[in-house]
Every structure is written in C-alpha cells, then in structure tokens.
Design a protein around this motif. Structure first.
Motif, PDB file in Angstrom:
ATOM      1  N   ILE A   1       9.393  10.766   8.163  1.00 35.55           N
ATOM      2  CA  ILE A   1      10.344  10.755   7.062  1.00 35.55           C
ATOM      3  C   ILE A   1      11.181  12.026   7.113  1.00 35.55           C
ATOM      4  O   ILE A   1      10.670  13.111   7.413  1.00 35.55           O
ATOM      5  CB  ILE A   1       9.598  10.607   5.713  1.00 35.55           C
ATOM      6  N   SER A   2      12.457  11.881   6.824  1.00 33.17           N
ATOM      7  CA  SER A   2      13.347  13.029   6.859  1.00 33.17           C
ATOM      8  C   SER A   2      13.093  13.943   5.659  1.00 33.17           C
ATOM      9  O   SER A   2      12.375  13.584   4.731  1.00 33.17           O
ATOM     10  CB  SER A   2      14.802  12.552   6.859  1.00 33.17           C
ATOM     11  N   SER A   3      13.694  15.116   5.687  1.00 31.11           N
ATOM     12  CA  SER A   3      13.440  16.104   4.630  1.00 31.11           C
ATOM     13  C   SER A   3      13.868  15.582   3.251  1.00 31.11           C
ATOM     14  O   SER A   3      13.214  15.859   2.249  1.00 31.11           O
ATOM     15  CB  SER A   3      14.161  17.415   4.936  1.00 31.11           C
ATOM     16  N   SER A   4      14.933  14.822   3.213  1.00 30.83           N
ATOM     17  CA  SER A   4      15.402  14.285   1.934  1.00 30.83           C
ATOM     18  C   SER A   4      14.657  13.024   1.523  1.00 30.83           C
ATOM     19  O   SER A   4      14.736  12.602   0.372  1.00 30.83           O
ATOM     20  CB  SER A   4      16.890  13.951   2.040  1.00 30.83           C
ATOM     21  N   GLY A   5      13.978  12.418   2.473  1.00 30.21           N
ATOM     22  CA  GLY A   5      13.328  11.136   2.208  1.00 30.21           C
ATOM     23  C   GLY A   5      14.237   9.953   2.420  1.00 30.21           C
ATOM     24  O   GLY A   5      13.812   8.804   2.270  1.00 30.21           O
ATOM     25  N   GLY A   6      15.470  10.222   2.814  1.00 34.27           N
ATOM     26  CA  GLY A   6      16.426   9.146   2.951  1.00 34.27           C
ATOM     27  C   GLY A   6      16.286   8.328   4.219  1.00 34.27           C
ATOM     28  O   GLY A   6      16.821   7.221   4.307  1.00 34.27           O
ATOM     29  N   SER A   7      15.588   8.878   5.189  1.00 32.66           N
ATOM     30  CA  SER A   7      15.397   8.154   6.454  1.00 32.66           C
ATOM     31  C   SER A   7      13.919   8.112   6.798  1.00 32.66           C
ATOM     32  O   SER A   7      13.212   9.111   6.644  1.00 32.66           O
ATOM     33  CB  SER A   7      16.155   8.851   7.589  1.00 32.66           C
ATOM     34  N   THR A   8      13.506   6.948   7.243  1.00 34.71           N
ATOM     35  CA  THR A   8      12.108   6.773   7.636  1.00 34.71           C
ATOM     36  C   THR A   8      12.052   5.904   8.886  1.00 34.71           C
ATOM     37  O   THR A   8      12.990   5.160   9.189  1.00 34.71           O
ATOM     38  CB  THR A   8      11.279   6.075   6.539  1.00 34.71           C
ATOM     39  N   ASN A   9      10.958   6.001   9.588  1.00 35.67           N
ATOM     40  CA  ASN A   9      10.717   5.038  10.660  1.00 35.67           C
ATOM     41  C   ASN A   9       9.226   4.808  10.803  1.00 35.67           C
ATOM     42  O   ASN A   9       8.408   5.599  10.311  1.00 35.67           O
ATOM     43  CB  ASN A   9      11.358   5.466  11.979  1.00 35.67           C
ATOM     44  N   TYR A  10       8.890   3.701  11.445  1.00 41.71           N
ATOM     45  CA  TYR A  10       7.513   3.270  11.549  1.00 41.71           C
ATOM     46  C   TYR A  10       7.219   2.747  12.948  1.00 41.71           C
ATOM     47  O   TYR A  10       8.069   2.135  13.588  1.00 41.71           O
ATOM     48  CB  TYR A  10       7.232   2.134  10.555  1.00 41.71           C
ATOM     49  N   ALA A  11       6.002   2.948  13.376  1.00 43.17           N
ATOM     50  CA  ALA A  11       5.550   2.307  14.600  1.00 43.17           C
ATOM     51  C   ALA A  11       5.510   0.794  14.367  1.00 43.17           C
ATOM     52  O   ALA A  11       5.235   0.336  13.254  1.00 43.17           O
ATOM     53  CB  ALA A  11       4.166   2.820  14.985  1.00 43.17           C
ATOM     54  N   ASP A  12       5.768   0.036  15.407  1.00 47.05           N
ATOM     55  CA  ASP A  12       5.772  -1.425  15.271  1.00 47.05           C
ATOM     56  C   ASP A  12       4.444  -1.945  14.737  1.00 47.05           C
ATOM     57  O   ASP A  12       4.407  -2.919  13.989  1.00 47.05           O
ATOM     58  CB  ASP A  12       6.065  -2.072  16.622  1.00 47.05           C
ATOM     59  N   SER A  13       3.372  -1.276  15.096  1.00 46.34           N
ATOM     60  CA  SER A  13       2.035  -1.748  14.722  1.00 46.34           C
ATOM     61  C   SER A  13       1.761  -1.640  13.223  1.00 46.34           C
ATOM     62  O   SER A  13       0.830  -2.266  12.718  1.00 46.34           O
ATOM     63  CB  SER A  13       0.972  -0.975  15.496  1.00 46.34           C
ATOM     64  N   VAL A  14       2.568  -0.851  12.506  1.00 49.67           N
ATOM     65  CA  VAL A  14       2.318  -0.658  11.067  1.00 49.67           C
ATOM     66  C   VAL A  14       3.476  -1.120  10.198  1.00 49.67           C
ATOM     67  O   VAL A  14       3.362  -1.083   8.965  1.00 49.67           O
ATOM     68  CB  VAL A  14       1.982   0.811  10.746  1.00 49.67           C
ATOM     69  N   LYS A  15       4.556  -1.547  10.788  1.00 48.03           N
ATOM     70  CA  LYS A  15       5.714  -1.999  10.000  1.00 48.03           C
ATOM     71  C   LYS A  15       5.326  -3.127   9.063  1.00 48.03           C
ATOM     72  O   LYS A  15       4.637  -4.058   9.441  1.00 48.03           O
ATOM     73  CB  LYS A  15       6.834  -2.465  10.931  1.00 48.03           C
ATOM     74  N   GLY A  16       5.781  -2.995   7.826  1.00 47.46           N
ATOM     75  CA  GLY A  16       5.470  -4.001   6.824  1.00 47.46           C
ATOM     76  C   GLY A  16       4.143  -3.786   6.131  1.00 47.46           C
ATOM     77  O   GLY A  16       3.853  -4.449   5.130  1.00 47.46           O
ATOM     78  N   ARG A  17       3.330  -2.873   6.653  1.00 54.63           N
ATOM     79  CA  ARG A  17       2.023  -2.597   6.038  1.00 54.63           C
ATOM     80  C   ARG A  17       1.931  -1.183   5.485  1.00 54.63           C
ATOM     81  O   ARG A  17       1.271  -0.952   4.477  1.00 54.63           O
ATOM     82  CB  ARG A  17       0.903  -2.810   7.062  1.00 54.63           C
ATOM     83  N   PHE A  18       2.574  -0.237   6.146  1.00 58.71           N
ATOM     84  CA  PHE A  18       2.516   1.178   5.741  1.00 58.71           C
ATOM     85  C   PHE A  18       3.855   1.590   5.145  1.00 58.71           C
ATOM     86  O   PHE A  18       4.910   1.134   5.594  1.00 58.71           O
ATOM     87  CB  PHE A  18       2.215   2.067   6.927  1.00 58.71           C
ATOM     88  N   THR A  19       3.788   2.499   4.177  1.00 59.83           N
ATOM     89  CA  THR A  19       4.999   3.038   3.574  1.00 59.83           C
ATOM     90  C   THR A  19       4.853   4.539   3.422  1.00 59.83           C
ATOM     91  O   THR A  19       3.878   5.019   2.835  1.00 59.83           O
ATOM     92  CB  THR A  19       5.262   2.419   2.195  1.00 59.83           C
ATOM     93  N   VAL A  20       5.826   5.263   3.945  1.00 55.45           N
ATOM     94  CA  VAL A  20       5.824   6.721   3.811  1.00 55.45           C
ATOM     95  C   VAL A  20       6.779   7.110   2.689  1.00 55.45           C
ATOM     96  O   VAL A  20       7.826   6.496   2.498  1.00 55.45           O
ATOM     97  CB  VAL A  20       6.220   7.399   5.145  1.00 55.45           C
ATOM     98  N   SER A  21       6.396   8.130   1.944  1.00 57.34           N
ATOM     99  CA  SER A  21       7.246   8.627   0.863  1.00 57.34           C
ATOM    100  C   SER A  21       6.944  10.104   0.658  1.00 57.34           C
ATOM    101  O   SER A  21       5.958  10.627   1.182  1.00 57.34           O
ATOM    102  CB  SER A  21       6.997   7.841  -0.431  1.00 57.34           C
ATOM    103  N   ARG A  22       7.798  10.746  -0.091  1.00 51.26           N
ATOM    104  CA  ARG A  22       7.566  12.158  -0.356  1.00 51.26           C
ATOM    105  C   ARG A  22       8.004  12.505  -1.761  1.00 51.26           C
ATOM    106  O   ARG A  22       8.925  11.903  -2.314  1.00 51.26           O
ATOM    107  CB  ARG A  22       8.296  13.028   0.671  1.00 51.26           C
ATOM    108  N   ASP A  23       7.321  13.497  -2.310  1.00 47.48           N
ATOM    109  CA  ASP A  23       7.664  14.048  -3.612  1.00 47.48           C
ATOM    110  C   ASP A  23       7.811  15.540  -3.411  1.00 47.48           C
ATOM    111  O   ASP A  23       6.825  16.284  -3.433  1.00 47.48           O
ATOM    112  CB  ASP A  23       6.565  13.723  -4.630  1.00 47.48           C
TER     113      ASP A  23
END
Length: 124
Positions: A51-73
């Motif tokens: 996840i980017s510093s602002s949280g505006g961009s994220t990416n995921y490995a194919d193996s976890v897409k749709g199951r994992f979610t990254v976020s930041r506070d």
C-alpha cells in the motif's frame, strides 16, 4: 530508526478470518509505503500486498486477490491486513515492511525496515 511490530496472527480454521496489524514506533509511517510479505517453511519470502503512503494505491498477489484487504490508519501509525477465506496454503510467518517508495511491484528489495513477523496457521 523506524521499528515495526506485527500482531494478530494465530490459528484459524479454513474459511476463517484474521486481521494482522503492523504498528510503528520511533518514526511516523505517513511517508512510507508498507508491504506485507509471508514466508512458509522451505519457501522464499513473497509479497502478499502493498500500500502506498497515502493509502490510495494498493496491490495484491494473485493468490490473495479478493480475499485479503490492506489498509492503513496513519493517525494510529498502523497498517492492517484483513485476511478472509483463509486456506491452508496461507500458513506462513507474515511480515510487514516499510519502504520509501511505492512502485506497485511489492518487491522485497524495495523495503528497508522489517518487523519480526507473526505466525498464521490455517488448519482444521
């Protein structure tokens, strides 16, 4: 120097959920990209999500897409990884890491500061 501590790992049944946290101390996380990585026994460490510093961009490995979610506070100086529909193959030690730049590739070589990891076990 930035210090990172992961928490939230544990034992969960297949199909269950866990939320990992990555808390920072010494410095603020505001300006850092954060990556989640995992390493299973006998395997290389791999990128799971970033996840980017602002949280505006994220990416995921194919193996976890749709199951994992990254976020930041950033107010709490913490990054999270919500893991749903866990599978036995998700079992690993999960690490968070901080890097100065977000490139979208979630490459371990782009991250400078690492936590010690938290164990995730998925088993019935």
């Amino acid at each position: 120097q930035l210090q990172l501590v992961e928490s939230g790992g544990g034992l969960v049944q297949p199909g269950g959920s866990l939320r990992l946290s990555c808390a920072a101390s010494k410095l603020t996380l505001d300006y850092y990209a954060i990556g989640w990585f995992r390493q299973a026994p006998g395997k290389e460490r791999e990128g799971v999500s970033c996840i980017s510093s602002s949280g505006g961009s994220t990416n995921y490995a194919d193996s976890v897409k749709g199951r994992f979610t990254v976020s930041r506070d950033n107010a709490k100086n913490t990054v999270y990884l919500q893991m749903n529909s866990l599978k036995p193959e998700d079992k690993a030690v999960y690490y968070c890491a901080a890097g100065q730049y977000y490139t979208g590739s979630c490459n371990i070589h782009e991250y400078d500061y690492w936590g010690r990891g938290t164990q995730v076990t998925v088993s019935s």
